[in-house]
Design a protein around this motif. Structure first.
Motif, short mmCIF file in Angstrom:
data_model
loop_
_atom_site.label_atom_id
_atom_site.label_comp_id
_atom_site.label_asym_id
_atom_site.label_seq_id
_atom_site.Cartn_x
_atom_site.Cartn_y
_atom_site.Cartn_z
N ILE A 62 0.86 -1.19 0.00
CA ILE A 62 0.00 0.00 0.00
C ILE A 62 0.89 1.24 0.00
O ILE A 62 2.01 1.21 0.50
CB ILE A 62 -0.94 0.04 1.22
CG1 ILE A 62 -0.14 0.04 2.54
CG2 ILE A 62 -1.93 -1.11 1.19
CD1 ILE A 62 -0.99 0.30 3.76
N GLU A 63 0.38 2.30 -0.58
CA GLU A 63 1.16 3.54 -0.63
C GLU A 63 0.60 4.53 0.38
O GLU A 63 -0.58 4.87 0.35
CB GLU A 63 1.12 4.13 -2.04
CG GLU A 63 2.04 5.33 -2.17
CD GLU A 63 2.31 5.72 -3.61
OE1 GLU A 63 1.65 5.15 -4.49
OE2 GLU A 63 3.16 6.59 -3.82
N LEU A 64 1.45 4.94 1.30
CA LEU A 64 1.02 5.89 2.33
C LEU A 64 1.27 7.32 1.85
O LEU A 64 2.41 7.70 1.58
CB LEU A 64 1.78 5.64 3.63
CG LEU A 64 1.59 4.27 4.29
CD1 LEU A 64 2.42 4.17 5.57
CD2 LEU A 64 0.12 4.03 4.61
N VAL A 65 0.19 8.06 1.73
CA VAL A 65 0.28 9.47 1.36
C VAL A 65 -0.58 10.24 2.35
O VAL A 65 -1.74 9.85 2.59
CB VAL A 65 -0.24 9.69 -0.08
CG1 VAL A 65 -0.17 11.17 -0.44
CG2 VAL A 65 0.54 8.86 -1.08
N GLU A 66 -0.02 11.28 2.95
CA GLU A 66 -0.77 12.02 3.95
C GLU A 66 -2.04 12.60 3.34
O GLU A 66 -2.01 13.20 2.26
CB GLU A 66 0.08 13.13 4.56
CG GLU A 66 -0.51 13.63 5.86
CD GLU A 66 0.39 14.63 6.56
OE1 GLU A 66 1.23 15.22 5.88
OE2 GLU A 66 0.25 14.80 7.79
N GLY A 67 -3.16 12.39 4.02
CA GLY A 67 -4.43 12.93 3.55
C GLY A 67 -5.18 12.00 2.60
O GLY A 67 -6.31 12.28 2.23
N VAL A 68 -4.55 10.91 2.20
CA VAL A 68 -5.21 9.96 1.28
C VAL A 68 -5.54 8.69 2.06
O VAL A 68 -4.66 8.05 2.64
CB VAL A 68 -4.29 9.62 0.09
CG1 VAL A 68 -4.97 8.57 -0.82
CG2 VAL A 68 -3.94 10.86 -0.70
N GLU A 69 -6.83 8.35 2.12
CA GLU A 69 -7.25 7.15 2.85
C GLU A 69 -6.95 5.90 2.01
O GLU A 69 -7.32 5.83 0.84
CB GLU A 69 -8.76 7.20 3.13
CG GLU A 69 -9.20 8.40 3.96
CD GLU A 69 -8.89 8.22 5.44
OE1 GLU A 69 -8.51 7.11 5.84
OE2 GLU A 69 -9.02 9.22 6.19
N VAL A 70 -6.28 4.94 2.61
CA VAL A 70 -5.97 3.69 1.91
C VAL A 70 -7.09 2.68 2.21
O VAL A 70 -7.41 2.44 3.37
CB VAL A 70 -4.62 3.11 2.39
CG1 VAL A 70 -4.34 1.79 1.68
CG2 VAL A 70 -3.51 4.11 2.15
N VAL A 71 -7.67 2.15 1.17
CA VAL A 71 -8.76 1.20 1.36
C VAL A 71 -8.26 -0.22 1.09
O VAL A 71 -7.67 -0.49 0.04
CB VAL A 71 -9.95 1.53 0.43
CG1 VAL A 71 -11.01 0.43 0.51
CG2 VAL A 71 -10.54 2.87 0.81
#
Lengths: 760, 68
Positions: A102-111
């Motif tokens: 998974i790619e962690l990006v601040e402000g983006v919810e990972v589903v």
């Protein structure tokens, strides 16, 4: 001229200033990653119900060693971790565990979506979703120890035989060595958390040096895997992974015990996990004790008793871009060697007794292991650096006649390094470069005999691999160069053995089908046992002679798998062909020295091992509480003249039917498992080998969990329910007419607790 | 936590406690038969394994102490 000189100076100064600015910018960016606490979040959803979150699901960040539990809406949140791509294992009871980048990006919810367990059947033979899959496209079996012990084997080695293509050689119950697709001993490499484990594994009586204490998963690579694991990984790799740390601000623990009727054995475990802030640790202890085992007619096999004590401690600490782990394993075992006699013409009845005893006896092998490793992982946006340093020490004493004084006393000390740098180049490309090596010393201690001389090994290897993937396709290729230097004083002085290896493969995985094809090579430099043995090996009951002219053996395997995945049925076909050049093996001769049959190490130009693993898993929609699984494993082995090679396992069909219930009672779950194994006749025999007939084994068990605040798990069952008289083809005792164990009832209980700590 | 630490200390102590090792021993007579010499324990057993078991003042024999 002056103007030109001034301009030149100005230009140089300007260039230096720009470079310095770039340097300080880079330092600032790196430091900012270390000090700014960003928060990343996402959801775990039920894939079958749009928008329904799964509360209490476990999201385990594999490389970071961190576990997060979702809230009542299925939402998770993590801080102080690096941004970018992370590998996670997501699990919850009743759902299929998945591995995912998974790619962690601040402000983006990972589903993340989990399939209900009955949908996904992809684990019969091939499960390329483990810890090693990112660097290998070959077929990797990934299993949790708990899934392999639904009907528990006495030892971890026996539990591994539930994996298709994996067998074990044995001397009674206490000595068990893994066999992968027909190869074992020095050809099978064992790792525990990135640390290579050595225990003089060339000896048929030197069993697996670990217990299941603290082990969470095992992954198996079948066939050559020198690209990632260097010299010796010719037959395959067993990669044990510790249980993960507990989730943040939690303490949990367990106590478990299992009793087995056949050998009046007990397996006892206790463990505690603690995590607070950035610090966490796991600690375990275990003690197993077994008396002489019983064969079907009620007689006991004299001196098949053994005990094992083991401990494990892991300490983890992490900052945002840095993860540190210190791991320590301890093992002490004393294993009796049955089938011992002073008579030149043995009386087979003398190997059996009516009394069942667990008192320490001789002959026996006494083993002490100490393994320590330090792992450091550094994370940058698209790069990861792994540095592992470790030391393993194996002290092995063989007591032949005397209780206090060993006949052989060998100490194997191994210091290792493993450095790996992984980079991502956009969404599709990933590369890894690395270096591995070890410095190994074998020393003979205070004992009257030596089988192999004092020797030093130096291994060094460098490798690189690159991976390309789309949603459907994945291609991976890599190369590696290794050198082993052996110095055994007057016997061998700085002999060098080089190996050049590669791996190339592709995979196409869609919802309904999967195809994987891989070619990989491996090499194995001879060990000092094969080169320099000259003495009685009491554990193997033979006189062994080495051969200094033996050279490196090398192998190439082509492995393919074809899978069909439907909602309630999965079918997997996995053929393989392993071609070994300059195959090293030990051959029985017609000589006798000191009353023992002489065996000599030798080498043949060519050996071929080929076969197939086939399996299916059926889980009917009309009865979701039933699972039917079956797998067939077979391997043929022959030399260049089509003569069969010795000690090749019998073809095996392993079938399971399990019934799962969730009654509305104090019993939260009830699982009933019925297991049938059929071993085909082995009539492809090496020189002086004897045929083994076919046999059936039937095992059954019930596993249940009491619905309490701190759950209690109970298991009850029986192995070899029909009390079948049999001796496996790979049992060293079958030539002494000593059978494998008869009927064996077992009962186990496990209590566990978990408590939330106050957050800091 | 205190109880766990106490349990660990007790278990650790028990595991380090050694027993006095005793064995039924014998030696091989010239005709190949076993001659039992009874139970030997601790230091006596260790010394007999190391230096041999004395039969009278001059004769020393090698002993075997495994279960049969």
């Amino acid at each position: 001229m002056v103007f030109a000189t001034l301009f030149q100076k100005w230009y140089i100064c300007r260039a230096i200033a720009i470079m310095l600015r770039g340097f300080w910018t880079m330092v600032f960016v790196l430091l900012s990653q270390l000090v700014i606490g960003q928060t990343y979040s996402g959801y775990v959803y039920n894939a079958e119900k749009e928008g329904e979150g799964i509360p209490r699901a476990k999201v385990y960040f594999v490389d970071l060693g961190k576990t997060i539990i979702t809230d009542e809406n299925g939402r998770w949140e993590i801080q102080d971790v690096p941004s970018g791509v992370n590998h996670v294992e997501v699990s919850y009871i009743g759902f299929e565990t998945i591995h995912k980048d998974i790619e962690l990006v601040e402000g983006v919810e990972v589903v993340i979506k989990l399939e209900v367990a009955h949908r996904n059947l992809d684990k019969v033979i091939v499960s390329n979703d483990g810890y090693l899959h990112r660097e290998s496209i070959t077929n990797i079996e990934s299993h949790s120890i708990s899934s392999l012990t639904r009907i528990p084997g006495t030892t971890v080695g026996q539990a591994l035989t539930n994996i298709p293509g994996v067998y074990n050689t044995s001397i009674g119950v206490g000595v068990s060595k893994p066999v992968i697709r027909g190869l074992s001993g020095s050809s099978v490499v064992t790792y525990v958390n990135g640390l290579r484990i050595q225990n003089q594994q060339w000896g048929s009586d030197h069993g697996m040096p670990i217990t299941s204490v603290g082990i969470g998963n095992v992954e198996v690579i079948k066939g050559p895997a020198s690209l990632l694991f260097g010299a010796d990984a010719l037959g395959g790799v067993l990669y044990f992974v510790d249980e993960p740390y507990v989730e943040k601000n939690t303490i949990s623990g367990f106590v478990s015990s299992r009793f087995e009727s056949n050998s009046l054995g007990s397996v006892n475990r206790a463990g505690i996990k603690y995590s607070k802030g950035n610090l966490r640790f796991n600690a375990y202890g275990g003690f197993d004790s077994f008396a002489d085992y019983q064969i079907p007619n009620g007689m006991k096999v004299l001196n098949s008793r053994f005990y094992e004590a083991s401990g494990k401690f892991s300490l983890g600490y992490s900052k945002k871009n840095w993860v540190f782990d210190l791991r320590y394993n301890f093992y002490k075992g004393r294993t009796g060697l049955p089938g011992h006699t002073h008579d030149s013409i043995p009386d087979f009845d003398s190997f059996l007794t009516t009394n069942q005893n667990r008192r320490e006896n001789v002959p026996a092998i006494v083993t002490h292991n100490n393994f320590v490793s330090i792992e450091n992982k550094f994370f940058f946006n698209n790069h990861e650096l792994f540095v592992t340093l470790g030391n393993t020490n194996n002290n092995l004493k063989e007591h032949e006649e005397k209780y206090f004084f060993p006949d052989y006393n060998m100490n194997l000390n191994n210091t290792l390094y493993n450095v790996k740098f992984r980079s991502r180049w956009g969404r599709r490309w990933e590369s890894t470069i690395g270096a591995q090596g070890m410095y190994q010393m074998n020393r003979n201690g205070d004992a009257p005999f030596t089988l192999i001389p004092d020797a030093n090994y130096m291994d060094n290897g460098v490798f690189g691999l690159i991976r390309y993937r789309t949603d459907l396709w994945s291609v991976l290729g890599g190369v590696r160069f290794d050198q082993r230097v052996i110095d055994a004083g007057d016997f061998i002085e700085n002999a060098k053995y080089n190996g050049f290896n590669y791996s190339l493969g592709f995979a196409r995985v869609s919802d309904k089908t999967s195809i994987r094809v891989n070619a990989s090579s491996g090499f194995r430099a001879p060990n000092t046992s094969e080169l320099l043995s000259d003495g009685v090996h009491h554990g193997s009951q033979r006189y062994e002679i080495g051969n200094v002219n033996i050279g490196t053996e090398s192998a190439v395997q082509i492995d393919a798998s074809f899978g069909l995945h439907f909602d309630d049925l999965e079918i997997i076909l996995n053929p393989f062909y392993n071609r070994i050049s300059d195959y090293i093996y030990i051959e029985r001769t017609d000589s006798i020295i000191e009353g023992y049959q002489v065996f000599e190490y030798t080498q043949t130009d060519l050996a071929q091992l080929y076969g197939v693993d086939f399996g299916f898993h059926y889980h009917p929609h009309f009865a979701h509480w039933i699972h039917i699984e079956s797998s067939l494993s077979n391997v043929f082995a022959e030399d260049g003249n089509k003569n069969p090679l010795p000690l090749i396992p019998q073809t095996r069909i392993n079938s399971n039917i399990s019934f799962n219930f969730e009654p509305a009672t104090k019993f939260k779950t009830i699982e009933f498992v019925l297991q049938h194994k059929y071993f085909f006749e082995q009539n492809r025999l090496g020189v002086f080998e004897e045929e083994t007939g076919d046999f059936h084994l039937l095992d059954m068990g019930i596993n249940t969990e009491l619905d309490l605040k701190n759950p209690i798990m109970l298991s009850l069952g029986v192995r070899n329910f029909m009390n079948v008289e049999y001796a496996d083809h790979l049992s060293a005792l079958r030539y002494l007419d000593i059978l494998n164990p008869g009927r064996n009832f077992y009962f186990s209980i496990r209590y566990q607790f978990s408590k939330q700590l106050k957050s800091q | 936590m205190k109880k766990l630490a106490l349990a660990a200390v007790v278990l650790g102590g028990l595991s380090l406690t050694s027993c006095n090792k005793c064995r039924e021993c014998h030696y091989d007579a010239p005709d190949g038969t076993f001659i039992d010499i009874g139970e030997l324990c601790g230091e006596e057993l260790r010394n007999a394994e190391k230096d041999g078991y004395s039969l009278g003042d001059t004769l020393t024999v090698e002993i075997h102490c495994e279960d049969h």
